[in-house]
Design an enzyme around this catalytic site. Sequence first.
Site, PDB file in Angstrom:
ATOM      1  N   TYR A   1       1.593  -8.845  19.135  1.00 16.09           N
ATOM      2  CA  TYR A   1       1.957  -9.120  17.735  1.00 16.09           C
ATOM      3  C   TYR A   1       2.852 -10.355  17.652  1.00 16.09           C
ATOM      4  O   TYR A   1       2.728 -11.166  16.725  1.00 16.09           O
ATOM      5  CB  TYR A   1       2.664  -7.889  17.168  1.00 16.09           C
ATOM      6  CG  TYR A   1       3.326  -8.042  15.825  1.00 16.09           C
ATOM      7  CD1 TYR A   1       2.594  -7.902  14.648  1.00 16.09           C
ATOM      8  CD2 TYR A   1       4.703  -8.272  15.717  1.00 16.09           C
ATOM      9  CE1 TYR A   1       3.217  -8.008  13.404  1.00 16.09           C
ATOM     10  CE2 TYR A   1       5.325  -8.376  14.490  1.00 16.09           C
ATOM     11  CZ  TYR A   1       4.578  -8.243  13.332  1.00 16.09           C
ATOM     12  OH  TYR A   1       5.187  -8.340  12.107  1.00 16.09           O
TER      13      TYR A   1
ATOM     14  N   THR B   1       0.941 -13.507  17.480  1.00 15.61           N
ATOM     15  CA  THR B   1       0.377 -13.805  16.151  1.00 15.61           C
ATOM     16  C   THR B   1       1.439 -14.402  15.234  1.00 15.61           C
ATOM     17  O   THR B   1       1.138 -15.279  14.422  1.00 15.61           O
ATOM     18  CB  THR B   1      -0.236 -12.554  15.497  1.00 15.61           C
ATOM     19  OG1 THR B   1       0.785 -11.640  15.065  1.00 15.61           O
ATOM     20  CG2 THR B   1      -1.193 -11.840  16.437  1.00 15.61           C
TER      21      THR B   1
ATOM     22  N   SER C   1       8.344 -13.057  11.771  1.00 11.25           N
ATOM     23  CA  SER C   1       9.184 -12.194  12.596  1.00 11.25           C
ATOM     24  C   SER C   1       9.927 -13.052  13.606  1.00 11.25           C
ATOM     25  O   SER C   1       9.397 -14.048  14.106  1.00 11.25           O
ATOM     26  CB  SER C   1       8.321 -11.170  13.341  1.00 11.25           C
ATOM     27  OG  SER C   1       9.081 -10.475  14.308  1.00 11.25           O
TER      28      SER C   1
ATOM     29  N   LEU D   1      -7.678  -8.646   4.466  1.00 15.46           N
ATOM     30  CA  LEU D   1      -7.541  -9.917   5.174  1.00 15.46           C
ATOM     31  C   LEU D   1      -8.625 -10.135   6.223  1.00 15.46           C
ATOM     32  O   LEU D   1      -8.805 -11.256   6.697  1.00 15.46           O
ATOM     33  CB  LEU D   1      -6.165 -10.023   5.823  1.00 15.46           C
ATOM     34  CG  LEU D   1      -4.965 -10.092   4.875  1.00 15.46           C
ATOM     35  CD1 LEU D   1      -3.694 -10.402   5.654  1.00 15.46           C
ATOM     36  CD2 LEU D   1      -5.162 -11.109   3.777  1.00 15.46           C
TER      37      LEU D   1
ATOM     38  N   SER E   1       0.800  -1.227   0.000  1.00 17.63           N
ATOM     39  CA  SER E   1       0.000   0.000   0.000  1.00 17.63           C
ATOM     40  C   SER E   1       0.833   1.278   0.000  1.00 17.63           C
ATOM     41  O   SER E   1       0.308   2.360  -0.248  1.00 17.63           O
ATOM     42  CB  SER E   1      -0.951   0.018   1.202  1.00 17.63           C
ATOM     43  OG  SER E   1      -0.218  -0.070   2.410  1.00 17.63           O
TER      44      SER E   1
END
Length: 250
Positions: A172, A175, A141, A61, A10
């Site tokens: 985060y 996830t 990550s 998503l 984006s």
Amino acid sequence: MKTALVTGVSTKVGLGYAIAEALGKQDYHVIISARKLEQAETIARELNSQGLSISAIRIDLLDRKSIAEAASQVNKKHPVLDVLVNNAALMLDGSATTLEKDLDEFNIEFQTNVTGTWSVTQEFYKMLVASGHGRIVNVSSGAGSFTDPDFGLVHFPGAALKLLDPYPLTPYAITKLALNGLTIKMSKDFKADNILVNAVCPGFTATRAGSADFGARPVSESVKGIVWAATLPDDGPNGGFFRDGAPLPW
């Protein structure tokens, strides 16, 4: 010409842009997606002006209907997909502590980073099978590792991130821990169709203003490991976790 799909493209400063540009320079037609179609179309025009072959679609998503519609659109023009880079992700800036974290906020992060990635993979899977040598890269990550010395759950914040101490371990990271598990599952489930699936940590990357002041490296360095995983030979690794082409501990 081979075809690749890169989600989460984006802006020009993100990893998605750099991934699309790098694959385009390797003669891939690259389909880029963003939650807002006009953002992806703007990036596509910019990359096309460089002589690359880029097209844009909308994928949110958090909206499975948008994913299914995107897959239908792509299948009509590009029924064979060689590479899927699940790059889109979300890390919200709310409280990161266990007791204070807004769980509705966390659900949005999890649904984006894990469930959304899973949904994209389901919808585009037949096109990857048609390639005969599909590649899936889940951009993860080191924060989703247990023992990565800099980012991992056990050692966070490591020496490379000491300026963040005592910042709490981010939700985060949870996830990305789940995404790493999903990567292993996919690699086993898809092996019979000659699809290689790997997770890649791009490292601490300067995709946010001011992050370079904390040691984040340029996007141009981080993107190399992702492109490496996207272009593996048929005898390349499957179900691994890497940074810069080198294995990371789970």
